[in-house]
Design a protein around this motif. Structure first.
Motif, mmCIF file in Angstrom:
data_model
loop_
_atom_site.group_PDB
_atom_site.id
_atom_site.type_symbol
_atom_site.label_atom_id
_atom_site.label_comp_id
_atom_site.label_asym_id
_atom_site.label_seq_id
_atom_site.Cartn_x
_atom_site.Cartn_y
_atom_site.Cartn_z
ATOM 1 N N PHE A 79 34.715 -2.107 -13.611
ATOM 2 C CA PHE A 79 34.047 -3.320 -14.750
ATOM 3 C C PHE A 79 32.545 -2.565 -15.212
ATOM 4 O O PHE A 79 32.296 -2.851 -16.195
ATOM 5 C CB PHE A 79 33.470 -4.651 -13.675
ATOM 6 N N ALA A 80 31.748 -1.914 -14.374
ATOM 7 C CA ALA A 80 30.658 -1.503 -14.674
ATOM 8 C C ALA A 80 30.657 -0.308 -15.417
ATOM 9 O O ALA A 80 29.579 -0.244 -16.360
ATOM 10 C CB ALA A 80 29.665 -1.209 -13.443
ATOM 11 N N LEU A 81 31.422 0.422 -15.183
ATOM 12 C CA LEU A 81 31.507 1.855 -16.103
ATOM 13 C C LEU A 81 31.506 1.731 -17.631
ATOM 14 O O LEU A 81 30.585 2.129 -18.428
ATOM 15 C CB LEU A 81 32.713 2.780 -15.796
ATOM 16 N N PRO A 82 32.392 0.856 -18.273
ATOM 17 C CA PRO A 82 32.410 0.658 -19.619
ATOM 18 C C PRO A 82 31.285 -0.033 -19.921
ATOM 19 O O PRO A 82 30.680 0.258 -21.085
ATOM 20 C CB PRO A 82 33.701 -0.658 -19.624
ATOM 21 N N ILE A 83 30.314 -0.790 -19.119
ATOM 22 C CA ILE A 83 29.308 -1.473 -19.560
ATOM 23 C C ILE A 83 28.012 -0.381 -19.773
ATOM 24 O O ILE A 83 27.392 -0.398 -20.577
ATOM 25 C CB ILE A 83 28.678 -2.560 -18.693
ATOM 26 N N LEU A 84 28.179 0.466 -18.708
ATOM 27 C CA LEU A 84 27.164 1.551 -18.544
ATOM 28 C C LEU A 84 27.316 2.515 -19.773
ATOM 29 O O LEU A 84 26.287 3.043 -20.622
ATOM 30 C CB LEU A 84 27.331 2.403 -17.511
ATOM 31 N N ILE A 85 28.513 2.916 -20.290
ATOM 32 C CA ILE A 85 28.922 3.893 -21.242
ATOM 33 C C ILE A 85 28.356 3.207 -22.570
ATOM 34 O O ILE A 85 27.563 3.904 -23.415
ATOM 35 C CB ILE A 85 30.319 4.027 -21.435
ATOM 36 N N ALA A 86 28.448 1.879 -22.844
ATOM 37 C CA ALA A 86 28.104 1.234 -24.058
ATOM 38 C C ALA A 86 26.611 1.094 -24.225
ATOM 39 O O ALA A 86 26.075 1.143 -25.121
ATOM 40 C CB ALA A 86 28.710 -0.076 -24.044
ATOM 41 N N VAL A 87 26.119 0.772 -23.035
ATOM 42 C CA VAL A 87 24.630 0.848 -22.781
ATOM 43 C C VAL A 87 23.923 2.107 -23.148
ATOM 44 O O VAL A 87 22.837 2.329 -24.060
ATOM 45 C CB VAL A 87 24.024 0.454 -21.678
ATOM 46 N N GLU A 88 24.354 3.106 -22.702
ATOM 47 C CA GLU A 88 23.902 4.566 -23.004
ATOM 48 C C GLU A 88 24.282 5.069 -24.733
ATOM 49 O O GLU A 88 23.357 5.307 -25.221
ATOM 50 C CB GLU A 88 24.607 5.570 -21.990
ATOM 51 N N ASP A 89 25.363 4.628 -25.035
ATOM 52 C CA ASP A 89 25.639 4.830 -26.391
ATOM 53 C C ASP A 89 24.676 3.984 -27.237
ATOM 54 O O ASP A 89 24.131 4.590 -28.434
ATOM 55 C CB ASP A 89 27.020 4.453 -26.856
ATOM 56 N N ALA A 90 24.223 2.638 -27.117
ATOM 57 C CA ALA A 90 23.390 2.050 -27.778
ATOM 58 C C ALA A 90 22.141 2.637 -27.671
ATOM 59 O O ALA A 90 21.300 2.565 -28.838
ATOM 60 C CB ALA A 90 23.532 0.400 -27.293
ATOM 61 N N CYS A 91 21.577 2.999 -26.467
ATOM 62 C CA CYS A 91 20.342 3.535 -26.220
ATOM 63 C C CYS A 91 20.174 4.892 -27.300
ATOM 64 O O CYS A 91 19.018 5.234 -27.731
ATOM 65 C CB CYS A 91 20.160 3.519 -24.874
ATOM 66 N N GLY A 92 21.176 5.515 -27.080
ATOM 67 C CA GLY A 92 20.975 6.844 -27.698
ATOM 68 C C GLY A 92 21.083 6.765 -29.339
ATOM 69 O O GLY A 92 20.257 7.303 -30.087
ATOM 70 N N THR A 93 21.579 5.838 -30.108
ATOM 71 C CA THR A 93 21.720 5.432 -31.275
ATOM 72 C C THR A 93 20.113 5.215 -31.516
ATOM 73 O O THR A 93 19.699 5.502 -32.738
ATOM 74 C CB THR A 93 22.349 4.331 -31.666
ATOM 75 N N GLY A 94 19.452 4.662 -30.748
ATOM 76 C CA GLY A 94 17.932 4.209 -30.752
ATOM 77 C C GLY A 94 17.003 5.443 -30.403
ATOM 78 O O GLY A 94 15.817 5.293 -30.268
ATOM 79 N N GLU A 95 17.459 6.571 -30.143
ATOM 80 C CA GLU A 95 17.002 7.787 -29.765
ATOM 81 C C GLU A 95 16.077 7.473 -28.424
ATOM 82 O O GLU A 95 14.915 8.036 -28.300
ATOM 83 C CB GLU A 95 16.046 8.368 -30.762
ATOM 84 N N LEU A 96 16.636 6.843 -27.324
ATOM 85 C CA LEU A 96 16.151 6.551 -26.125
ATOM 86 C C LEU A 96 16.938 7.220 -25.159
ATOM 87 O O LEU A 96 18.111 7.163 -25.304
ATOM 88 C CB LEU A 96 16.024 4.929 -26.004
ATOM 89 N N SER A 97 16.390 7.758 -24.217
ATOM 90 C CA SER A 97 16.650 8.579 -22.975
ATOM 91 C C SER A 97 16.938 7.470 -21.953
ATOM 92 O O SER A 97 16.326 6.525 -21.967
ATOM 93 C CB SER A 97 15.817 9.555 -22.682
ATOM 94 N N VAL A 98 17.774 7.877 -21.201
ATOM 95 C CA VAL A 98 18.426 6.953 -20.104
ATOM 96 C C VAL A 98 18.458 7.459 -18.694
ATOM 97 O O VAL A 98 19.001 8.575 -18.526
ATOM 98 C CB VAL A 98 19.894 6.363 -20.341
#
Length: 334
Positions: A79-98
């Motif tokens: 359950f958590a993994l798809p959320i984590l991947i989506a958060v990282e993708d969204a942050c990457g679009t905003g040029e943020l490191s995670v």
């Protein structure tokens, strides 16, 4: 060291672009008082020269580190993994490191990771839970915004995003009713889970809307294929008229399908089977493949990141729990 290229400085960029150092800094950090033409020229020169700004200095200048923290207790969870991947993708679009931290369900470890993230001057934190039960907040009066995903904070002043288990169950029953099913049973997991009880609420609502009674009683136990098989055998002996089973998870649904086959009932011709979670490795390899409710976890992750980015940009978010809608994934079992 002989032969080593000299690092390009902000002064080099400013000279090449024909502007002052202050103007070059403003242009590269998207600050005001710089024309778009100048900003484009400075940016192009920086790329040409291979200018790599000192990130610490940049963070001190703009008041941000361009990093966010993700704190979870379920790094390996489905359950958590798809959320984590989506958060990282969204942050990457905003040029943020995670920075990703796994507390493994331990409160002391969670607080340790929180202190570490704050010491790194992250701009915000997303907390991803492993279950839908409400959890205590990370703390109060934290210096950065925090958004809770999947497991809501029990503080109504926090911002939380969760899956809509009530709405998902409504969709499940409506789907079965639309297929002409009138004797719908429900086999689900542990009664102590909020998710299990929310799905019962949604199911009862949809059955009432359709003017239908539940076939038998709600059957609670463990989230397993074994329970799905055992419960189905009992259901068939007590309610042979059953023509649909709404299972509380895909694991349970797989067991339901096995038991129906063993009893000589065809799926979906005699009994339709509806799962929940859209655990694809189970749902697509079932025979027949399972119609199920998808939790929309990727959307949940993207929206959590979006809210955090808004808060980082200074927007005031309305507190409370937001529900992300589920959706039906139709396959052969219905």
């Amino acid at each position: 060291m002989a032969g080593m290229a000299k690092a390009v400085t902000l002064l080099d960029v400013a000279k090449r672009a024909g502007v002052s150092v202050a103007t070059a800094s403003k242009a590269l950090n998207n600050r005001g008082d710089v024309s778009s033409a100048t900003r484009e020229r400075v940016t192009e020169v920086a790329k040409t020269l291979g200018f790599a700004p000192n990130e610490l200095a940049r963070s001190l200048l703009v008041g941000r580190s361009s990093t966010v923290g993700i704190l979870t207790s379920d790094l390996d969870g489905r359950f958590a993994l798809p959320i984590l991947i989506a958060v990282e993708d969204a942050c990457g679009t905003g040029e943020l490191s995670v920075f990703l931290c796994d507390a493994r369900g331990d409160e002391e470890s969670e607080q340790h990771h929180l202190r570490a993230l704050l010491s790194r001057r992250v701009d915000g934190i997303i907390v991803v839970g492993s279950r839908t039960e409400a959890r205590p907040p990370l703390g109060h009066n934290l210096p950065v915004p925090v958004v809770y995903a999947y497991a809501p904070s029990d503080d109504p002043n926090d911002v939380s995003l969760v899956t809509d288990n009530v709405g998902g169950a409504v969709l499940a029953v409506r789907h079965l009713v639309s297929r002409g099913r009138r004797h719908i049973a429900h086999i689900t997991g542990d009664r102590g889970y909020v998710a299990a009880n929310d799905r019962v609420l949604g199911m009862n609502q949809a059955l009432a809307d359709a003017g239908l009674p539940l076939c038998g009683d709600v059957m609670f136990s463990e989230w397993s294929e074994r329970w799905g098989r055992e419960a189905t055998a009992k259901l068939l002996s007590e309610h042979p008229e059953v023509d649909a089973v709404f299972a509380g998870s895909d694991q349970i649904a797989r067991g339901v399908v096995d038991a129906l086959h063993a009893a000589g009932r065809a799926v979906p011709e005699d009994v339709a089977v509806m799962g929940y979670d859209n655990w694809e490795v189970l749902a697509t390899n079932s025979d027949p493949a399972l119609t199920t409710i998808d939790l929309n976890l990727e959307l949940l992750g993207r929206e959590a990141a979006g809210y955090l980015l808004q808060a980082i940009d200074g927007q005031t978010l309305l507190p409370g729990v937001r529900h992300v809608p589920a959706r039906v994934i139709t396959r052969e079992s219905t």
